[in-house]
Scaffold this motif. Structure first.
Motif, short mmCIF file in Angstrom:
data_model
loop_
_atom_site.label_atom_id
_atom_site.label_comp_id
_atom_site.label_asym_id
_atom_site.label_seq_id
_atom_site.Cartn_x
_atom_site.Cartn_y
_atom_site.Cartn_z
N GLY A 135 12.46 -23.69 -26.73
CA GLY A 135 13.58 -23.25 -27.58
C GLY A 135 14.92 -23.36 -26.88
N ILE A 136 14.97 -22.95 -25.62
CA ILE A 136 16.22 -23.05 -24.85
C ILE A 136 16.61 -24.51 -24.67
N VAL A 138 15.78 -27.11 -26.53
CA VAL A 138 16.21 -27.70 -27.80
C VAL A 138 17.64 -27.26 -28.13
N GLY A 139 17.93 -25.97 -27.99
CA GLY A 139 19.29 -25.48 -28.25
C GLY A 139 20.31 -26.14 -27.34
N ASP A 140 19.99 -26.24 -26.04
CA ASP A 140 20.87 -26.92 -25.09
C ASP A 140 21.08 -28.38 -25.48
N ILE A 142 20.85 -29.79 -28.47
CA ILE A 142 21.69 -29.89 -29.67
C ILE A 142 23.16 -29.66 -29.29
N MET A 143 23.41 -28.64 -28.47
CA MET A 143 24.78 -28.36 -28.06
C MET A 143 25.34 -29.52 -27.23
#
Length: 155
Positions: A135-136, A138-140, A142-143
């Motif tokens: 999850g971390i 994937v979020g990183d 995308i950002m």
């Protein structure tokens, strides 16, 4: 009867649903202890009702497949052991190579994805160390992708 080779969170995360479905799960760890922490470590260590056992200081020697999978291991004191399993799952080798590729000043633990180097965006375990959290990452990612698009559009 399932063998999981590995000692980290991924190995233990695989073990829990297998055990809950009735599998006799064995975890073989190369090191002296499992590399898990927090609630997961406590749950596996103290919960005798789940079918998960683990052996430490266990080095794999061979895996052969006949009617069942035979795994021969060697302990730290050079004692050999053969066991049969219906399946083997290997959960080893997840680590970031970013530290060997990047200067330490580029690796951060703050939530910012931009660095002094224009156009460089680092995400996931490469930025945060080996958290192993999808999850971390994937979020990183995308950002970082958003910032990369903005960087290219404004260039």
């Amino acid at each position: 009867k399932v063998l999981i080779i590995g000692s980290g969170e991924a190995a233990c995360d695989y073990a829990l649903p297998l055990a809950s479905m009735g599998a006799d799960v064995n975890i073989y760890a190369r090191g002296e202890k499992l590399k898990i922490r927090g609630k997961l470590a406590k749950y596996i260590a103290v919960n005798a009702s789940i079918n998960i056992s683990y052996r430490t200081n266990c080095t794999g020697i061979s895996i052969s497949d006949r009617d069942k999978i035979t795994v021969t291991t060697c302990s730290i004191n050079k004692q050999y052991c053969k066991n049969e399993f219906n399946a083997v799952l290997i959960a080893v080798g997840r680590f970031s190579t970013a530290r060997s590729l990047l200067d330490d000043s580029l690796l951060m633990t703050e939530p910012e994805i931009t660095f002094d180097e224009p156009g460089l965006f680092i995400a996931g375990d490469a930025r945060n160390g080996s958290l192993g959290q999808l999850g971390i990452a994937v979020g990183d990612g995308i950002m970082a992708a958003t910032k990369a698009v903005n960087y290219l559009e404004n260039k």
